[in-house]
Motif scaffolding. Structure first.
Motif, mmCIF file in Angstrom:
data_model
loop_
_atom_site.group_PDB
_atom_site.id
_atom_site.type_symbol
_atom_site.label_atom_id
_atom_site.label_comp_id
_atom_site.label_asym_id
_atom_site.label_seq_id
_atom_site.Cartn_x
_atom_site.Cartn_y
_atom_site.Cartn_z
ATOM 1 N N ALA A 291 8.818 39.744 49.264
ATOM 2 C CA ALA A 291 8.036 39.857 48.031
ATOM 3 C C ALA A 291 8.988 40.035 46.860
ATOM 4 N N SER A 292 8.755 39.289 45.793
ATOM 5 C CA SER A 292 9.617 39.397 44.614
ATOM 6 C C SER A 292 8.767 39.321 43.355
ATOM 7 N N LEU A 293 9.279 39.929 42.318
ATOM 8 C CA LEU A 293 8.659 39.859 41.002
ATOM 9 C C LEU A 293 9.769 39.646 39.975
ATOM 10 N N THR A 294 9.766 38.490 39.353
ATOM 11 C CA THR A 294 10.791 38.173 38.355
ATOM 12 C C THR A 294 10.169 38.241 36.971
ATOM 13 N N GLY A 295 10.650 39.166 36.165
ATOM 14 C CA GLY A 295 10.155 39.320 34.804
ATOM 15 C C GLY A 295 11.209 38.907 33.798
ATOM 16 N N ARG A 296 10.825 38.036 32.870
ATOM 17 C CA ARG A 296 11.725 37.608 31.799
ATOM 18 C C ARG A 296 11.104 37.980 30.460
ATOM 19 N N PHE A 297 11.880 38.671 29.647
ATOM 20 C CA PHE A 297 11.363 39.210 28.403
ATOM 21 C C PHE A 297 12.286 38.802 27.250
ATOM 22 N N GLN A 298 11.744 38.108 26.287
ATOM 23 C CA GLN A 298 12.497 37.691 25.110
ATOM 24 C C GLN A 298 12.447 38.831 24.100
ATOM 25 N N LEU A 299 13.483 39.680 24.135
ATOM 26 C CA LEU A 299 13.480 40.866 23.285
ATOM 27 C C LEU A 299 13.692 40.510 21.823
ATOM 28 N N ARG A 300 14.549 39.540 21.573
ATOM 29 C CA ARG A 300 14.794 38.994 20.243
ATOM 30 C C ARG A 300 15.101 37.513 20.421
ATOM 31 N N ASP A 301 15.262 36.810 19.323
ATOM 32 C CA ASP A 301 15.593 35.401 19.430
ATOM 33 C C ASP A 301 16.899 35.188 20.173
ATOM 34 N N ASP A 302 17.811 36.156 20.091
ATOM 35 C CA ASP A 302 19.129 35.997 20.704
ATOM 36 C C ASP A 302 19.329 36.894 21.916
ATOM 37 N N LEU A 303 18.257 37.496 22.426
ATOM 38 C CA LEU A 303 18.412 38.486 23.495
ATOM 39 C C LEU A 303 17.290 38.345 24.520
ATOM 40 N N GLN A 304 17.665 38.090 25.776
ATOM 41 C CA GLN A 304 16.679 37.981 26.854
ATOM 42 C C GLN A 304 17.041 38.937 27.982
ATOM 43 N N LEU A 305 16.027 39.634 28.497
ATOM 44 C CA LEU A 305 16.201 40.550 29.619
ATOM 45 C C LEU A 305 15.477 39.987 30.842
ATOM 46 N N THR A 306 16.164 39.977 31.968
ATOM 47 C CA THR A 306 15.563 39.567 33.234
ATOM 48 C C THR A 306 15.638 40.741 34.202
ATOM 49 N N VAL A 307 14.499 41.118 34.743
ATOM 50 C CA VAL A 307 14.424 42.198 35.728
ATOM 51 C C VAL A 307 13.613 41.675 36.910
ATOM 52 N N ALA A 308 14.161 41.830 38.119
ATOM 53 C CA ALA A 308 13.478 41.247 39.271
ATOM 54 C C ALA A 308 13.554 42.159 40.484
ATOM 55 N N PRO A 309 12.537 42.936 40.758
ATOM 56 C CA PRO A 309 12.482 43.708 41.999
ATOM 57 C C PRO A 309 12.077 42.840 43.187
ATOM 58 N N TYR A 310 12.564 43.216 44.374
ATOM 59 C CA TYR A 310 12.133 42.520 45.591
ATOM 60 C C TYR A 310 12.091 43.492 46.762
ATOM 61 N N TYR A 311 11.395 43.058 47.789
ATOM 62 C CA TYR A 311 11.343 43.826 49.031
ATOM 63 C C TYR A 311 11.322 42.841 50.193
ATOM 64 N N TYR A 312 12.079 43.172 51.228
ATOM 65 C CA TYR A 312 12.248 42.305 52.395
ATOM 66 C C TYR A 312 12.010 43.165 53.632
#
Length: 757
Positions: A291-312
C-alpha cells in the motif's frame, strides 16, 4: 486506511513513482505503428536507461510478470521457470544478479528486506502496468534501497481514466492456462478518479505434476486538487498456492530434459514408511499486500514537496524435497533447546504402521512487516539551478522460521500454510529448524543539484548518506542456541552526470555513481565470521550517445563498474539463499539499442550487449585458493542479442522476436557452463471494428513463446565456487560442488480476447 498511514509516517516513493507524472494512460487505442512497437523511447536522462511502454506491453505475451517484460532490453538476461508469470525467475543486468539491483513498484521497494531476492508475487498485475523501465548501471540517488550495488528497475502502474469504463480480458493457453482479468474505472468526479481490478490465473506446470493458482486485487485512486497538487493511493493484494519447479544439474538435464520432482511418493517396501517425497511437498504458498500514498504539493511556483508513505506485508514460504522429506525423532539433536522425549525413535516410527509418522513438510517460512516514508523537496532556485533534498526512512521486521508440519498418508502436507499441525516438544513448544527475527532500520539523506549550464549542457551532482543496521535475534531452534547480533553499515554515496545536446538529433552523456549493497541479513546467523563482512561497494561509469529522429532511434553506451567485496548470491538444495564472496570484480562492456520504421507499416527493434564480468582475485575456499582470477562471474553471458521485426497498420499488428543468449557458467572457476541458445517468440493481434456507442475497443491476440520448441537450459539457479576438485597443500582440498540450472520452457501458445466498454 491511507490517512492513517500518512499520519503514522510509513511510506516511500522514488524515481518510479515520479515517472507517473508523465504517465496518464487509460485504455490504449493504437492507430498506427511506433518505433519498435513501443519497445524504445527517446530517453532524456544523463545515464543509461531503457523503457518498455504500455504499447509494447500490450504486444507481448498476455501473462508473464513485470520483469519478464524486460527480457529484450539491453543489458538484461531474464530466465523464468515458465511464462505464467507466477513461478520463479532470475535475471542478471550488466553482470549483476537480480539481488544486486533495486526494484520498486510505484515507489515501494520490493526486493526482500533480508536477502534482496525478488519474487513474482510482488510485481503486481502486468495488465495494470503503464511502463517498466531499467537504469542499467546506476542506483537512483532517491531510490529506497540498501541492496542495490548498481542499477534500478521501476514498475509504474497506469493511472485511473477520466471516463467511466470496464476492461475485460480472457486468456486461454497451453498447459490448461486460464487467466481472467477485469478492471472497473469509476471515471473522474470532483478531481477524484479510481479503478479496481481483479484477476485469477490458473495453470498446470509445463513439466511434471503440479498446479499454479494466483488471485490479485488492485485499487488505484487519484485525487487532484488545486494547482499541481495530487494524492495517489495504490493497494495491491496477491495470494498464490503454487507447486515449485525443480532445478536440474547438468547431468540430470542430460538424462531427462524435463527433470522434475517425483510424481508419486515412494514408500519403503519393508516398513511401509514414506522414504522419498513427491511434488506434493514442493510448494510455494504466499500472500502479500503493498500500500502506498504519494502526495505532491505545489507549495510555491518554485517549490514542490513530495511525501509518500508505504506499507509492505508478506507472508509465505517454500519447500523443495528432492529426496526424503524432513524427519524428526526423539534422538534428534536439539542443541538443548527442546525436550523431544514426547517423540518416538526412528525404529519406533518404522514399526507403528503409520506411513508418514516422523516425516514432515518443513517450509522455510518468512513473514515481513515493512513500513517506511520518503520525502523530497524540489526547489527551482533560479533559471539555471534546481535543487532536490530528500530523506528516506524504513524499519523492516522479518521473522524467518522452519516449522515441522505433519503429512497426510498420501505424502502431502496437512497444512501448506504452516498455520496448524506443527510438531511440538514435550513442553508444547513449537519445534523450529531455524528461528530468526531481524529488524532493519534504514536512514538515507540526499541532496542533488541540477545545473542548466547552457541551453545544451546539463550538469548534475549529488551526495547521499546511507545508514542501515541489522539487529538480529537468533532464537532457539534445532541447530542454534539463542544469541543476539548486531551490525551497522554507513557510507557517503556521490554521483555526477553530464549531458550535452549536440544538435536536435544527437546527444552524449557521462555518468559516475557510487553504489552500496548492505550485506544480507543471514550474515548475522551464518557460521564463522560472516557478520564482519563489509558492504559491497561499486563505482559505475557510463559514456553514452543517443540519436533520435521521427523514424529512427539509436543508443550506444560503454560501461565500466568496479566492485569491492563482490557478493554472489546462490541457493542450497532447500532453496535457501547463501552468499559467496568473490572479492574484487570488474564489469565492462557495450550496450546498443536500435529501432526504426520501415515502409508499408513495418518496424524493427534490436539490442545487443557485450559484458565482461571479470573476477580480480583467487578465492580462499576450504583452505584452498581456487583459480577464479581472470574468470567470468557465474551466470553472466558475454553476449546477448535481440532482434524484432514488427508490423502495425492500426487494425492488424504482429512481431517476431529472436533472442540469443551466450554460454553461462555455473561456477566461479568456469569449469562448467551451459551452452548458448536462441529462442524465437511471436505475437499477432487483430483490433476488431466496433460501435463506439456500446464498445470502445476489442482485440484478439495470439502469442507463441519458443516457436521452434527449442530444448535448452535457460539460466543458472544455484552458483557454486568450483564444480571441479582443487587440491591444496597437505590434505586440504576444495571438493567439487554441483551447480543447478533453470530448464527452459517448451513451446507455449496463448489466445486472449479483450474488450473495453
Amino acid at each position: 486506511m491511507f490517512s492513517m498511514l500518512l499520519v503514522a509516517g510509513c511510506g516511500s516513493w522514488t524515481a518510479s513513482s515520479l515517472a507517473q507524472d508523465s504517465v496518464d494512460i487509460g485504455e490504449l487505442e493504437v492507430t498506427g505503428q511506433s518505433l519498435g512497437n513501443g519497445q524504445m523511447v527517446q530517453e532524456e536522462a544523463a545515464k543509461s536507461r531503457s523503457t518498455v511502454t504500455r504499447e509494447a506491453l500490450e504486444k507481448m505475451s498476455p501473462t508473464g510478470n513485470g520483469i519478464d517484460k524486460l527480457k529484450y532490453t539491453p543489458g538484461l538476461n531474464v530466465s523464468s521457470d515458465d511464462s505464467s508469470g507466477l513461478s520463479g525467475f532470475n535475471f542478471s543486468m550488466r553482470g549483476m544478479q537480480s539481488d544486486q539491483v533495486g526494484v520498486t513498484m510505484d515507489g515501494i521497494p520490493i526486493n526482500d528486506s533480508g536477502n534482496y531476492a525478488l519474487y513474482p508475487n510482488l510485481l503486481g498485475d502486468p495488465d495494470n502496468l503503464a511502463e517498466v523501465f531499467a537504469t542499467q548501471g546506476s542506483a537512483e540517488i532517491d531510490g529506497p534501497h540498501i541492496g542495490s550495488s548498481g542499477g534500478n528497475i521501476g514498475l509504474v502502474s497506469m493511472r485511473p481514466t477520466k471516463d467511466f469504463g470496464v476492461a475485460f480480458k480472457q486468456t486461454l493457453g497451453s498447459n490448461n492456462l486460464q487467466k481472467t482479468f477485469v478492471r472497473l474505472n469509476t471515471g473522474e468526479y470532483m478531481g477524484l478518479s479510481n479503478y479496481i481490478s481483479v484477476s485469477k490465473t490458473q495453470s498446470d506446470k509445463w513439466k511434471g505434476k503440479g498446479e499454479l493458482d494466483a488471485e490479485k486485487v488492485e485499487l488505484n485512486s487519484l485525487y487532484k486538487f488545486g494547482e499541481g497538487n495530487s494524492l495517489n493511493a495504490i493497494i495491491k493484494y496477491h495470494k498464490q498456492e503454487n507447486n515449485r519447479y525443480a532445478t536440474a544439474s547438468l547431468a540430470q538435464y542430460r538424462s531427462n530434459h524435463q527433470y522434475e520432482f517425483a510424481e508419486t511418493p515412494v514408500y519403503n517396501a519393508n516398513t511401509g514408511k514414506l522414504s522419498t517425497a513427491s511434488y506434493k511437498t514442493s510448494v510455494n504458498p504466499f500472500e502479500n499486500v503493498t500500500a502506498s500514498l504519494t502526495g505532491r504539493f505545489q507549495l510555491r511556483d518554485d517549490l514542490q514537496l513530495t511525501v509518500a508513505p508505504y506499507y509492505y506485508w508478506a507472508n509465505g514460504g517454500s519447500y523443495s524435497a528432492y529426496g526424503s522429506p524432513a524427519t524428526l525423532y526423539s534422538t534428534t539433536n536439539s542443541s538443548g533447546n527442546y525436550d523431544l522425549s514426547n517423540l518416538n525413535t526412528s525404529a519406533g516410527y518404522n514399526a507403528d504402521g503409520d506411513p508418514v509418522s516422523g516425516r514432515y513438510y518443513r517450509p522455510s517460512w518468512t513473514e515481513t512487516w515493512r513500513p517506511g516514508i520518503n520525502s523530497k523537496l524540489t526547489w527551482a532556485l533560479n533559471d539555471d539551478h534546481s535543487l532536490d533534498i530528500g530523506y528516506w526512512y524504513e524499519r523492516a521486521r522479518q521473522r524467518q522460521t522452519q516449522p515441522f508440519i505433519s503429512l497426510k498418508a498420501d505424502g502431502s502436507p496437512t497444512d501448506i500454510w504452516a498455520d496448524s499441525n506443527a510438531a511440538v516438544d514435550a513442553n508444547g513448544v513449537k519445534i523450529q529448524g531455524r528461528n530468526y527475527f531481524t529488524v532493519t532500520p534504514v536512514h538515507k539523506l540526499f541532496i542533488q543539484d541540477t545545473w542548466y549550464a547552457t541551453a545544451d549542457l546539463t550538469l548534475t551532482g549529488g551526495l547521499a548518506y546511507e545508514y542501515s543496521e541489522r539487529d538480529g535475534n537468533m532464537k532457539a531452534s534445532l541447530y542454534d542456541t539463542p544469541e543476539k547480533r548486531n551490525a551497522t553499515y554507513h557510507e557517503f554515496l556521490p554521483n555526477f552526470s553530464a549531458k550535452y545536446q549536440l544538435d536536435t538529433e544527437n546527444s552524449v552523456f557521462y555518468n559516475l555513481t557510487r553504489n552500496m549493497r548492505t550485506p544480507p541479513n543471514y550474515v548475522l546467523y551464518n557460521a564463522g565470521d560472516s557478520i564482519s563482512l563489509d558492504p559491497e561497494l561499486s563505482w559505475n561509469n557510463e559514456l553514452g550517445w543517443r540519436y533520435a529522429s521521427d523514424s529512427m532511434a539509436l543508443s550506444a553506451t560503454l560501461f565500466y563498474l568496479q566492485f569491492e567485496n563482490r557478493q554472489i548470491s546462490s541457493r542450497n538444495q532447500d532453496g535457501d539463499y547463501e552468499m559467496l564472496n568473490a572479492g574484487k570484480v570488474e564489469n565492462k562492456g557495450l550496450e546498443l539499442e536500435f529501432s526504426g520504421l520501415l515502409p508499408h507499416d513495418f518496424n524493427y527493434y534490436a539490442s545487443y550487449t557485450y559484458t565482461e564480468a571479470e573476477q580480480q582475485e583467487d578465492i580462499l575456499y576450504y583452505g584452498v585458493y581456487v583459480p577464479t582470477k581472470g574468470k567470468q562471474v557465474a551466470s553472466v553471458p558475454k553476449n546477448l542479442f535481440n532482434l524484432s521485426l514488427g508490423y502495425d497498420n492500426g487494425r492488424w499488428y504482429g512481431n517476431v522476436i529472436g533472442k540469443f543468449v551466450d554460454n553461462q557458467y555455473g561456477d566461479l572457476t568456469n569449469d562448467q557452463s551451459i551452452p548458448h541458445y536462441t529462442v524465437v517468440d511471436m505475437n499477432v493481434g487483430y483490433r476488431l471494428p466496433v460501435n463506439k456507442n456500446y464498445l470502445q475497443s476489442a482485440t484478439v491476440r495470439l502469442s507463441m513463446n519458443n516457436v521452434f520448441n527449442r530444448e535448452y537450459l535457460a539460466g543458472v539457479n544455484t552458483v557454486v565456487v568450483n564444480s571441479a576438485r582443487y587440491n591444496g597443500t597437505g590434505s586440504t582440498y576444495a571438493g567439487a560442488q554441483t551447480p543447478y540450472y533453470t530448464i527452459g520452457e517448451e513451446q507455449t501458445v496463448a489466445v486472449t480476447f479483450e474488450a473495453n466498454f
